[in-house]
Design an enzyme around this catalytic site. Structure first.
Site, PDB file in Angstrom:
ATOM      1  N   LYS A 196       0.856  -1.195   0.000  1.00  0.00           N
ATOM      2  CA  LYS A 196       0.000   0.000   0.000  1.00  0.00           C
ATOM      3  C   LYS A 196       0.885   1.235   0.000  1.00  0.00           C
ATOM      4  O   LYS A 196       1.592   1.510   0.969  1.00  0.00           O
ATOM      5  CB  LYS A 196      -0.922  -0.010   1.213  1.00  0.00           C
ATOM      6  N   LYS A 249      -2.149  -1.728  -3.790  1.00  0.00           N
ATOM      7  CA  LYS A 249      -2.961  -0.501  -3.804  1.00  0.00           C
ATOM      8  C   LYS A 249      -2.035   0.707  -3.891  1.00  0.00           C
ATOM      9  O   LYS A 249      -1.112   0.805  -3.095  1.00  0.00           O
ATOM     10  CB  LYS A 249      -3.797  -0.442  -2.524  1.00  0.00           C
TER      11      LYS A 249
END
Length: 325
Positions: A196, A249
């Site tokens: 992330k 992500k």
């Protein structure tokens, strides 16, 4: 011309049926996970200004939303909560009657065919907007793991099928896996936000979830967008700690990372097609600059081609309609 030698690749592109016959990558409605923002109150269905078509909904509208997903052939939903109260340790994140816990119970009762993924973080629930506990201006790691683990356990108790921790604290998979196992939920998988990045593409999400940091930013615990090898180290740690899925992500700007993670680790890979990626296309389409259907399907297919098995996307409903045509 009879002596000219070359290969005729266009033979396999001549017709729609021929192209379909040799297509290498396929996008299906079953691949899509729809994010839903659940809020306190009644008769609430607020469109997020920066995310056209995405709404915050109260529990009395939730079943209607879930039935629409079922009708479209979408099988999975990820639940984000927007609580009525916030405090320094995100108490509402791990309450039995927290907004996400109530939403999960309702979904499992009214639309049991859906797979419910619970986002496990503190940022929506803390008054400072960070993903962990803050002490003397610092986001402390190990104390945060305690509250995140409690959140995961109450989400599992409510009926979540998958726990998806998104906080990027070190050791979060190990702590949550141990906590779930000790609480009797060894059968519940962990879908880790393994990779992330501290991305600029998250802005519209923070409008929807009311989760903007009240001081500083999240670069001390989310990843530097310039780093590739760090992503592999992060994913490797989560695999070793017991993750069952790996999330990358954002998705679109990190397709190269997705491919490397898929090639390196033999776990289902999830692409998170984030809010900024969604809003840019929606804005361009509303201005008539792009064909929304074509660009959405091309973009989602690129994520599958890069190695994603599943895609969390705000375009899930739109994409399902396009595919069902």
């Amino acid at each position: 011309m009879s002596e000219l030698q070359f290969k005729r690749h266009r033979r396999l592109r001549r017709t729609d049926s021929m192209r379909a016959l040799v297509r290498e990558t396929h996008l299906r409605t079953e691949d899509l996970i729809f994010p839903i923002f659940v809020v306190e109150g009644e008769k609430v269905k607020n469109e997020v200004a920066s995310m056209p078509g995405v709404h915050q909904v109260s529990l009395d509208h939730l079943t209607e939303e879930m039935n629409e997903l079922v009708d479209l052939g979408i099988r999975s939903v990820i639940v984000f909560g927007v609580p009525g109260e916030k405090d320094e340790v995100g108490t509402q994140a791990y309450q039995q009657e927290g907004i996400v816990q109530r939403a999960i119970r309702q979904i499992k009762q009214d639309t049991p065919s859906l797979t419910v993924v619970a986002d496990t973080c503190l940022c929506q629930y803390t008054d400072h907007g960070h993903c962990g506990v803050v002490r003397d201006g610092e986001i402390v790691n190990d104390e945060s793991l305690h509250y995140l683990t409690q959140t995961a356990i109450t989400q599992a108790e409510a009926g979540a099928d998958i726990i998806a921790p998104s906080n990027m604290m070190d050791g979060f998979v190990a702590a949550i896996r141990q906590g779930l196992d000790e609480a009797g939920y060894s059968q519940i998988p962990v879908m880790s936000y393994a990779v992330k990045y501290a991305s600029s593409f998250y802005g519209p999400f923070r409008d929807a979830a009311h989760s903007s940091p009240q001081f500083g930013d999240r670069r001390a615990y989310q990843m530097d967008p310039a780093n590739r090898l760090e992503a592999l180290r992060e994913a490797e740690s989560d695999v070793e700690e017991g993750a069952d899925f790996l999330i990358v992500k954002p998705a679109l700007a990190y397709l190269d990372i997705m491919r490397e993670v898929k090639d390196r680790f033999n776990l289902p890979l999830v692409a998170y097609n984030v809010s900024g990626e969604y809003s840019m296309i929606k804005a361009a389409a509303q201005n008539g600059w792009v064909n929304e259907e074509e660009i959405v399907l091309e973009k989602l297919t690129s994520m599958k081609r890069a190695g994603a098995d599943l895609i969390i996307t705000y375009f899930a409903k739109d994409a399902a309609r396009y595919l069902n045509k």
